[in-house]
Design a protein around this motif. Sequence first.
Motif, mmCIF file in Angstrom:
data_model
loop_
_atom_site.group_PDB
_atom_site.id
_atom_site.type_symbol
_atom_site.label_atom_id
_atom_site.label_comp_id
_atom_site.label_asym_id
_atom_site.label_seq_id
_atom_site.Cartn_x
_atom_site.Cartn_y
_atom_site.Cartn_z
ATOM 1 N N SER A 96 12.678 3.421 -1.678
ATOM 2 C CA SER A 96 11.279 3.692 -1.174
ATOM 3 C C SER A 96 10.210 4.605 -1.803
ATOM 4 O O SER A 96 8.850 4.404 -2.081
ATOM 5 C CB SER A 96 11.228 4.052 0.354
ATOM 6 O OG SER A 96 11.356 5.466 0.410
ATOM 7 N N LYS A 113 8.152 3.582 -5.533
ATOM 8 C CA LYS A 113 6.840 3.268 -5.790
ATOM 9 C C LYS A 113 5.884 4.549 -6.082
ATOM 10 O O LYS A 113 5.145 4.411 -6.818
ATOM 11 C CB LYS A 113 6.325 2.477 -4.497
ATOM 12 C CG LYS A 113 6.310 3.216 -3.062
ATOM 13 C CD LYS A 113 5.660 2.700 -2.129
ATOM 14 C CE LYS A 113 5.513 3.284 -1.009
ATOM 15 N NZ LYS A 113 4.835 2.605 0.393
ATOM 16 N N HIS A 114 6.254 5.680 -5.497
ATOM 17 C CA HIS A 114 5.452 6.839 -5.785
ATOM 18 C C HIS A 114 5.805 7.077 -7.160
ATOM 19 O O HIS A 114 4.758 7.670 -7.949
ATOM 20 C CB HIS A 114 5.735 8.097 -5.026
ATOM 21 C CG HIS A 114 5.389 7.816 -3.517
ATOM 22 N ND1 HIS A 114 4.015 7.521 -3.131
ATOM 23 C CD2 HIS A 114 6.068 7.601 -2.248
ATOM 24 C CE1 HIS A 114 4.113 7.244 -1.781
ATOM 25 N NE2 HIS A 114 5.244 7.339 -1.181
ATOM 26 N N VAL A 128 2.619 2.497 -7.941
ATOM 27 C CA VAL A 128 2.263 1.405 -7.385
ATOM 28 C C VAL A 128 2.350 1.096 -6.021
ATOM 29 O O VAL A 128 2.853 2.138 -5.153
ATOM 30 C CB VAL A 128 3.002 0.190 -8.207
ATOM 31 C CG1 VAL A 128 2.929 0.287 -9.513
ATOM 32 C CG2 VAL A 128 4.482 0.260 -7.669
ATOM 33 N N GLU A 129 1.802 0.164 -5.339
ATOM 34 C CA GLU A 129 2.090 -0.385 -4.008
ATOM 35 C C GLU A 129 3.351 -1.064 -3.840
ATOM 36 O O GLU A 129 3.663 -2.068 -4.725
ATOM 37 C CB GLU A 129 0.898 -1.140 -3.661
ATOM 38 C CG GLU A 129 -0.389 -0.386 -3.297
ATOM 39 C CD GLU A 129 -0.133 0.794 -2.112
ATOM 40 O OE1 GLU A 129 0.378 0.326 -1.123
ATOM 41 O OE2 GLU A 129 -0.457 1.948 -2.481
ATOM 42 N N ALA A 130 4.047 -1.081 -2.825
ATOM 43 C CA ALA A 130 5.057 -1.891 -2.521
ATOM 44 C C ALA A 130 5.304 -1.947 -1.115
ATOM 45 O O ALA A 130 5.326 -0.716 -0.305
ATOM 46 C CB ALA A 130 6.367 -1.445 -3.356
ATOM 47 N N HIS A 131 5.592 -3.018 -0.466
ATOM 48 C CA HIS A 131 6.165 -3.201 1.116
ATOM 49 C C HIS A 131 7.062 -4.057 1.052
ATOM 50 O O HIS A 131 7.571 -4.877 0.407
ATOM 51 C CB HIS A 131 4.705 -3.592 1.664
ATOM 52 C CG HIS A 131 3.478 -2.789 1.818
ATOM 53 N ND1 HIS A 131 3.426 -1.670 2.465
ATOM 54 C CD2 HIS A 131 2.462 -2.985 0.771
ATOM 55 C CE1 HIS A 131 2.123 -0.954 1.811
ATOM 56 N NE2 HIS A 131 1.601 -1.894 1.085
ATOM 57 N N SER A 154 8.800 -6.724 -3.936
ATOM 58 C CA SER A 154 7.491 -6.369 -3.987
ATOM 59 C C SER A 154 7.023 -5.144 -5.031
ATOM 60 O O SER A 154 6.140 -5.486 -5.809
ATOM 61 C CB SER A 154 7.123 -5.785 -2.529
ATOM 62 O OG SER A 154 5.881 -5.226 -2.703
ATOM 63 N N LEU A 155 8.008 -4.516 -5.390
ATOM 64 C CA LEU A 155 8.127 -3.364 -6.410
ATOM 65 C C LEU A 155 8.042 -4.127 -7.668
ATOM 66 O O LEU A 155 7.085 -3.908 -8.658
ATOM 67 C CB LEU A 155 9.296 -2.396 -6.180
ATOM 68 C CG LEU A 155 9.116 -1.082 -6.996
ATOM 69 C CD1 LEU A 155 8.019 -0.270 -6.170
ATOM 70 C CD2 LEU A 155 10.822 -0.540 -6.670
ATOM 71 N N HIS A 171 4.708 -5.804 -8.516
ATOM 72 C CA HIS A 171 3.673 -4.709 -8.833
ATOM 73 C C HIS A 171 3.907 -4.060 -10.112
ATOM 74 O O HIS A 171 2.903 -2.951 -10.486
ATOM 75 C CB HIS A 171 3.470 -3.876 -7.728
ATOM 76 C CG HIS A 171 2.608 -4.741 -6.432
ATOM 77 N ND1 HIS A 171 3.549 -5.250 -5.519
ATOM 78 C CD2 HIS A 171 1.404 -4.870 -6.095
ATOM 79 C CE1 HIS A 171 2.855 -5.849 -4.580
ATOM 80 N NE2 HIS A 171 1.715 -5.506 -4.806
ATOM 81 N N GLN A 215 1.321 -3.005 -12.483
ATOM 82 C CA GLN A 215 0.319 -1.861 -12.336
ATOM 83 C C GLN A 215 1.027 -0.602 -12.465
ATOM 84 O O GLN A 215 0.193 0.526 -11.965
ATOM 85 C CB GLN A 215 -0.260 -2.008 -11.016
ATOM 86 C CG GLN A 215 -0.812 -3.563 -10.586
ATOM 87 C CD GLN A 215 -0.734 -3.964 -9.475
ATOM 88 O OE1 GLN A 215 -0.595 -3.168 -8.602
ATOM 89 N NE2 GLN A 215 -0.951 -5.449 -9.107
ATOM 90 N N ALA A 257 -1.594 9.692 -8.235
ATOM 91 C CA ALA A 257 -1.780 10.052 -6.669
ATOM 92 C C ALA A 257 -1.583 11.458 -6.437
ATOM 93 O O ALA A 257 -0.525 12.031 -6.798
ATOM 94 C CB ALA A 257 -0.928 8.765 -5.836
#
Lengths: 592, 592
Positions: free
Chosen positions: A157, A160-161, A165-168, A178-179, A182, A185, A252
């Motif tokens: 989990s 993504k940080h 990127v975003e991932a769900h 999902s990762l 994305h 990006q 971020a």
Amino acid sequence: MNLPSFSSVSLERHLPILSWAKVYDKDTLTSDLVAAVIVTIMLIPQSLAYALLAGLPAEMGLYASILPLLAYAVFGTSRALAVGPVAVVSLMTAAAVGNLGLDSPAEYALAAITLAFMSGVMLTVMGVLRLGFLANFLSHPVIAGFITASGILIATSQLKHLLGVEAHGHNLVEFIGSLLAHLDQTNLITLVMGALTVGFLFWVRKGLKPLLRKAGLSPRMADILAKAGPVAAVAATTLVTWLFGLHNYGVAIVGEVPMGLPPLTLPSLNPELWGQLALSALLISVIGFVESVSVAQTLAAKKRQRIVPDQELVGLGTSNIAASLSGGYPVTGGFARSVVNFDAGAETPAAGAYTAVGILLAALLLTPLLYFLPKATLAATIIVAVLSLVDLSILSRSWSYSRMDFAAVAATIFLTLGFGVELGVSAGVGISIGLFLFKTSRPHVAEVGLVPGTQHFRNVLRHSVQTLPHVVTLRVDESLYFANARFLEDYITDRVVRDKQLRHIVLQFTAVNEVDMSALESLEAVNHRLKDLGIALHLSEVKGPVMDRLQRSHFLDEIDGQVFLSHWDAWCALKDDPKAPEAPLAGQTAAQ
Amino acid sequence: MNLPSFSSVSLERHLPILSWAKVYDKDTLTSDLVAAVIVTIMLIPQSLAYALLAGLPAEMGLYASILPLLAYAVFGTSRALAVGPVAVVSLMTAAAVGNLGLDSPAEYALAAITLAFMSGVMLTVMGVLRLGFLANFLSHPVIAGFITASGILIATSQLKHLLGVEAHGHNLVEFIGSLLAHLDQTNLITLVMGALTVGFLFWVRKGLKPLLRKAGLSPRMADILAKAGPVAAVAATTLVTWLFGLHNYGVAIVGEVPMGLPPLTLPSLNPELWGQLALSALLISVIGFVESVSVAQTLAAKKRQRIVPDQELVGLGTSNIAASLSGGYPVTGGFARSVVNFDAGAETPAAGAYTAVGILLAALLLTPLLYFLPKATLAATIIVAVLSLVDLSILSRSWSYSRMDFAAVAATIFLTLGFGVELGVSAGVGISIGLFLFKTSRPHVAEVGLVPGTQHFRNVLRHSVQTLPHVVTLRVDESLYFANARFLEDYITDRVVRDKQLRHIVLQFTAVNEVDMSALESLEAVNHRLKDLGIALHLSEVKGPVMDRLQRSHFLDEIDGQVFLSHWDAWCALKDDPKAPEAPLAGQTAAQ
């Protein structure tokens, strides 16, 4: 006078602080202070990181590391346990609150606070009712599998940080998909900084301490510096981000963290929310307790101290209630943190109180400095911390020892990864209980004979033993209860019908620790059938508690045989007696 | 050639009809026909009554007594079991379908047909997968409690027909309240007729047979006439109602019952309905199976025959599927009916097939005669039949034998009466499993010593035995598994710290039938602690299967002590050896 002394003992049992506070001296103070400094340094980045893992604002991690530690210092029994936010419970909090589908961060935070309160109340009530034994139904392999799977979920989990990127996703496969989708990006600066931090932290773990020792530092100093690795990483990456304005390039950052005392908060009293969170709160309570109590027990054993599991429930329960009243979220005793606390020389729970003061100072003074802290740094801290939890060797170890344990571990890991923490651990418990019941429902039955030259009887299939043609001894290797009552009935009937010489059957009750009413009725049925066949039923080596109960029934009056104290007595009494008590066999066989 | 013979044996296992059909002769035919006539006479009023109990049209009871009996004759293994609608399953059907809140009788009937189909599929699949052992988790006391509570519920529910009033309620208290509230609407004619019928049927049960014998009838004839009591009551009350037009005075009658063959019906395939009925179907399957198989086993044992429980599942499963295809509802083997069948001389399942023909004739010819049959008569039939199921003595018997069994019985009765059949029986199973697990999680541990003059070892608290000051033997009376692993760890630690002379601890493993991975880890922890204290850990009388497993771990290499075949060997080896293998005790006590 006895009374005051008794009540002070009783008071000490419920307030363990009384037992150590009165002998607290300067040496203990020094040891505790040193330990507190090291744990504080370790806890600041961890508490921020785990709060983000739980999907909460970073400051809630700090708040969860202040009042709860004080509560544990008063009510806990372990001298070394360090309480606070931990990885697995943070993941479970994220799963529990995430399921509610809340939109506003305020509602999300309130749900986490409510979860801490519910978990705190459950733990305290379990402690007062002495229900700590319930945690034993989580078997070691299930816990090991669950922790390993949680570690994999948490580390994944955080990728993504690290990539920016975003991932769900509701499970590991979805999330990785999902990762990957994305991946284009990816923020390169974030990735480089994150990867460097991960590399640095791994190096600090393995390589720094020997290096510092070589440079001539004392072992303790080398240890403290090595533990400060994450803090150094936080400071360095924050500084770099601020200097180069990296947040303008898509890195971020944590952003504004409020400065000041923990707020006074209250849990929601919405019954619908309580209903939705009840199972999660129970699972978090049990998992947190089991993890915490096993660390506490290991550390206590090293110093020949003892912890009191039921009082530990109260300690952790009040900690969680304290967390819910001061803007925190569910906490428990952390493994790495407690080991550090112990190694650093903590002698009493006061070390935890001093740590709380350290975190309080951080919340009061340092939060503005965290504005430019990159989230990737915290992700790196989490990844390095949780990868030490991942131990897939439990699969091979359980496989080689017992297929049943392996099945429970494999199911727990698979279901946790595939369907989330709550289903994973619930299914693990269910499967291990189910397999145990299944096994007891089909007990091992050995036909035994005399080991020559002794008075000892063993399985005819495994040992070379003497037997008698007209006597069969069956050793049933299980308590007799409803789930195996019919099995036994069938087993004896099958054994008897194929042996015409048989006149006596002896049930050696060494392994029978219980005969419940269903089993009693089965034994009565067996006895009637044996009577019809002219075979006497005897018992030997019946244990005290079982005998007490059988004597309250009519069974012992109904059997034609006897109850022998030792099986050797049975052997001696029956070996020269080939005739049954009554022999209606000739007349009866026609009916067959 | 072996192959054909093998496959014919295998075919016989799956089609039990093959094993008896080939030796069927004229004598067997006569016996079976006589039994079939008696059972048919008994079954006609019962099947109508139980259909009404289930909330269904009376003819569905007849339909459920035709094809299902043929299916059981082909696939069942009991020679005497009489299949058809029974009281408890009818009550459970009413509860399951009643919960759906359906309005139209057609939907209600379709739901019952679907329930029979689902239950049939479940039973058949369980049989094919050999899952019959699952039924063993229903303990005898739970079944006894459930049947008693169901009997009370059924008898009470019929009071409204006896009084001729309306009454509803989700549990016993509500129902009785509703009944009392409507008491002023009692129809006196109905009440008088119903009460007379109840009185008559009780008298037929107890007093008629001796009277007929005195009058010079043969025992068999007296028996047949006594069994015809309910049919006589049906005939008499129907005649009276018709003659005096009592239905015009408020006496509820059965009304039009269609004449003809059972219709071809199909279950609903609506997945929502299946979801709503799934748990009910499972409970009906298990309860029906348990009730049926215990009757079948009792009757088979009387003739030294055997039934095959997994094949019984297939027999009952196909019966239920047959019921669902021919306008019936869930069926199982009935207790009273099977005993009648057995006593009347049924020798093969063909008796069931002849009964089916009898009921078919009734459906073809007699249904117009049932128009004026008062519902109160059927209610009286049910009340008299089910009151024989009510046996509250199970409460006192279980209380005197075992508090755990009592708790399970009392909870089952209380919850069934208060919250309905499904919750009652589920909770009964849950409670008995929970109590078993609870008990095994806190095992009895005995410290044992030598019975003088023998080689046998018993509890020091119960027997006058010899002990050694430097050796302690603990006999743990339970398999070691996750739920009691920590208990054992604590028990041994507590026992050891209060005994300074101790040098050897022997675990007598007679009652240890399993050491799972959690327990192994606990034993390893115990061993480490004992090593620190300079105490050697030994094992004695380890069973084969446990030893096999321990040898696959490192535990036996790590302990300082030995594994003794018999405990006498341990006694002889250790009695003159007061020193431990290593004795670091002096140096270590300071740390305490």
